[in-house]
Enzyme design. Sequence first.
Site, PDB file in Angstrom:
ATOM      1  N   SER A 146       0.892  -1.339   0.155  1.00 21.50           N
ATOM      2  CA  SER A 146      -0.065  -0.054  -0.109  1.00 21.50           C
ATOM      3  C   SER A 146       0.937   1.233   0.056  1.00 21.50           C
ATOM      4  O   SER A 146       2.024   1.387   0.508  1.00 21.50           O
ATOM      5  CB  SER A 146      -0.851  -0.010   1.344  1.00 21.50           C
ATOM      6  OG  SER A 146      -1.882   1.165   1.210  1.00 21.50           O
ATOM      7  N   LYS A 200      -4.691  -6.593   3.543  1.00 20.57           N
ATOM      8  CA  LYS A 200      -4.661  -5.563   2.379  1.00 20.57           C
ATOM      9  C   LYS A 200      -5.875  -5.346   1.908  1.00 20.57           C
ATOM     10  O   LYS A 200      -6.403  -4.152   1.933  1.00 20.57           O
ATOM     11  CB  LYS A 200      -3.967  -5.856   1.405  1.00 20.57           C
ATOM     12  CG  LYS A 200      -3.796  -4.740   0.238  1.00 20.57           C
ATOM     13  CD  LYS A 200      -3.419  -3.447   0.797  1.00 20.57           C
ATOM     14  CE  LYS A 200      -2.827  -2.549  -0.484  1.00 20.57           C
ATOM     15  NZ  LYS A 200      -3.937  -2.361  -1.301  1.00 20.57           N
ATOM     16  N   HIS A 203      -7.733  -3.322   4.527  1.00 22.73           N
ATOM     17  CA  HIS A 203      -7.194  -1.960   4.514  1.00 22.73           C
ATOM     18  C   HIS A 203      -7.578  -0.958   3.469  1.00 22.73           C
ATOM     19  O   HIS A 203      -8.224   0.163   3.776  1.00 22.73           O
ATOM     20  CB  HIS A 203      -5.650  -2.245   4.364  1.00 22.73           C
ATOM     21  CG  HIS A 203      -4.980  -0.778   3.622  1.00 22.73           C
ATOM     22  ND1 HIS A 203      -5.129  -0.201   2.595  1.00 22.73           N
ATOM     23  CD2 HIS A 203      -4.240   0.202   4.397  1.00 22.73           C
ATOM     24  CE1 HIS A 203      -4.371   0.754   2.382  1.00 22.73           C
ATOM     25  NE2 HIS A 203      -3.766   1.051   3.223  1.00 22.73           N
ATOM     26  N   ASN A 204      -8.029  -1.534   2.412  1.00 26.54           N
ATOM     27  CA  ASN A 204      -8.499  -0.956   1.191  1.00 26.54           C
ATOM     28  C   ASN A 204      -9.986  -0.608   1.557  1.00 26.54           C
ATOM     29  O   ASN A 204     -10.873   0.445   1.179  1.00 26.54           O
ATOM     30  CB  ASN A 204      -8.702  -1.871  -0.055  1.00 26.54           C
ATOM     31  CG  ASN A 204      -7.154  -1.667  -0.748  1.00 26.54           C
ATOM     32  OD1 ASN A 204      -6.354  -1.453  -0.138  1.00 26.54           O
ATOM     33  ND2 ASN A 204      -7.112  -2.083  -2.100  1.00 26.54           N
ATOM     34  N   GLU A 207     -10.103   2.326   3.665  1.00 28.05           N
ATOM     35  CA  GLU A 207      -9.916   3.450   2.493  1.00 28.05           C
ATOM     36  C   GLU A 207     -11.092   3.897   1.839  1.00 28.05           C
ATOM     37  O   GLU A 207     -11.413   5.075   1.863  1.00 28.05           O
ATOM     38  CB  GLU A 207      -8.715   2.885   1.445  1.00 28.05           C
ATOM     39  CG  GLU A 207      -8.286   3.899   0.559  1.00 28.05           C
ATOM     40  CD  GLU A 207      -7.305   3.297  -0.433  1.00 28.05           C
ATOM     41  OE1 GLU A 207      -7.568   3.501  -1.510  1.00 28.05           O
ATOM     42  OE2 GLU A 207      -6.404   2.535  -0.040  1.00 28.05           O
TER      43      GLU A 207
END
Length: 501
Positions: A146, A200, A203-204, A207
Site C-alpha cells: 500500500s 490488505k 485496509h482498502n 480506505e
Amino acid sequence: MTSPAPAPPAAAAAQSPPPRIGLAGLATMGQNLALNIAEKGFPISVYNRTAAKVDSTLSRAAAEGALPVLGHRDPRDFVLSLARPRTVVLLVQAGPAVDATIDALSPYLDAGDAIVDGGNEWYQNTERRIEQAASRGILYLGMGVSGGEEGARNGPSLMPGGDFQAYSNIKDILEKAAAQTEDGPCVTFVGPGGAGNFVKMVHNGIEYGDMQLIAEAYDVLHRVGGLSNSEIADVFAEWNKGELESFLVEITADIFTVADPLEGSTGGALVDKILDKTGMKGTGKWTVQQAAELAVAAPTIAASLDGRYLSGLKDERVAAASVLEEEGMPVGLLEKINVDKKVLVDRVRQALYSSKVCSYAQGMNLLRAKSVEQGWNLNLAELSRIWKGGCIIRARFLDRIKKAYDRNPELANLIVDREFAREMVQRQGAWRWVVARAVEAGISTPGMSASLSYFDTYRCNRLPANLIQAQRDLFGAHTYERIDRPGSFHTEWTKLAREGK
C-alpha cells in the site's frame, strides 16, 4: 581505434554477487518498488515480457543514481540470475495474469526458492497457489503493498502473509524498503495462508470509507456553508495539523489548490471539472462480502461502496433530478441552513473524526473475525503500527489505535476503548447536528449517517430486534429466547391474537 563504450551503470551489478531478489512486472508500481529496493543497497534483477518496460526501468535506474538493477527479457535468464534461495516478486494484475507469470517462471525455480505476489489478490487464490507451490517445494507469500506509486518508490506499507521462511529470506530487504516510522519499518509478517492479502483487502475497505467520509465533509462545507475551494483547501490543511492528520486529508487540501491545466479550458479549479463518477477495482466489494459472510457489521464501508455504485448511475441521477424537479423538488438545497462558517467547520471536523473511528472499528472487527475463523492469530496492534506510514490510510490516530489494542488485545470494539469512548461522547452532539442538517438540506451523507447509526446501535442496550424475532416466529416458527428464563420458545401468535379479540 576507439575504445569500447563503458557498460551502462544499471548493468554494473553484473560484476557483483548475484542479486538475492528479482521483480517481474514493470508497470509503474513494479518499476518503483524495484528502484526502491535497489536504492536501499540491494541489487535486483527485473523482468517483463514486454522488453520496452525492461529498457525504461534500466534507463530510470541509470538516471536515478546508477542503481544496481539488472534487466532481463527472458524468464529463464531472469530466474537463473538470482542467488539461491531465489526470491521472485510479482507485481502484475491480480487473477489469471499472476498464474500465467508463475507458469512462465516456475520451471526454472528450485525447491526452497520463493514467489512473492505483491498484487491486490483475492486471499483464496493465494492459498491455492501456496498449495500448488508447496507441491514442488517452492515457498509462497501473498504480500499487500500500500502507498500507491509514490509509496512503492519511497517506502510503502507491506503486509506479507504465507510461508514464514519465505518472509525470513528477505526480511532485511523488506524492512529497508518499507516506510519508516518512529516505531520501526512498516512491515511485519502478518500470518499464514492468505492473511497478508486479506489484511490488505480490509485496509482498502477502510480506505473506501475514509474517502467517502472526506467527500461528504467537503460536500457539506461547500453546499451548506458556501465555502470556496480555497477556503476548503485551508480547512483541510488546518485539519491536517490536528487529530485528523492523515495522508488522505493532506492530499485533499492539495487537490483544492490545483487549477485546471487543460489548454483552452474555462479556468477554475480542476476538481470542479471532474465527472462525479467513481471507479473501483474490487477490494471494497470483497470487504463488504466478507463482512456479510462473517456476520460483522460494516455499514460505513458498505455505504461507501453503495456510494460508488450510485455515482456510476450518472445519467439516471441527472434524469431523476429532472423528474423530481418537475414534481416540485428543487435540484439544490431543500432547506437553507444559516450557520456561521467557523461553527460549521468545527462541527464537520468532529463529525468526520467520529465517523472515521467507526469505519476503522468496523475494519478491525472484520480482521479479528476472519483471524478467528482461519486461525491466523492476527495482531491488530501490530497491523495498526505498520499502517502508520507508507499506506493510503496512514493517520495520526493509528498510533492511538495501536495503543488501544496494546492495552487490550481482546478489545471488542474501538468505541469502548476508554480514550475513544470519551472522544465519541464529546463529539456526538456536533456529529448529530451535521447529519441532521444534511438531511434537512437534502444532502446525501451515507457514510456519516451509517457511522452514526452504527454508533447508536452498538451502544443501545435494548434494540427493537425483539419485534423482528417475534415476526420471524409468527411466520416461520423460528422460535425466540426470553429475557426472564432460559431456552427457546415458540408461540402460536395468530391464534392467540384472534382469541384475544
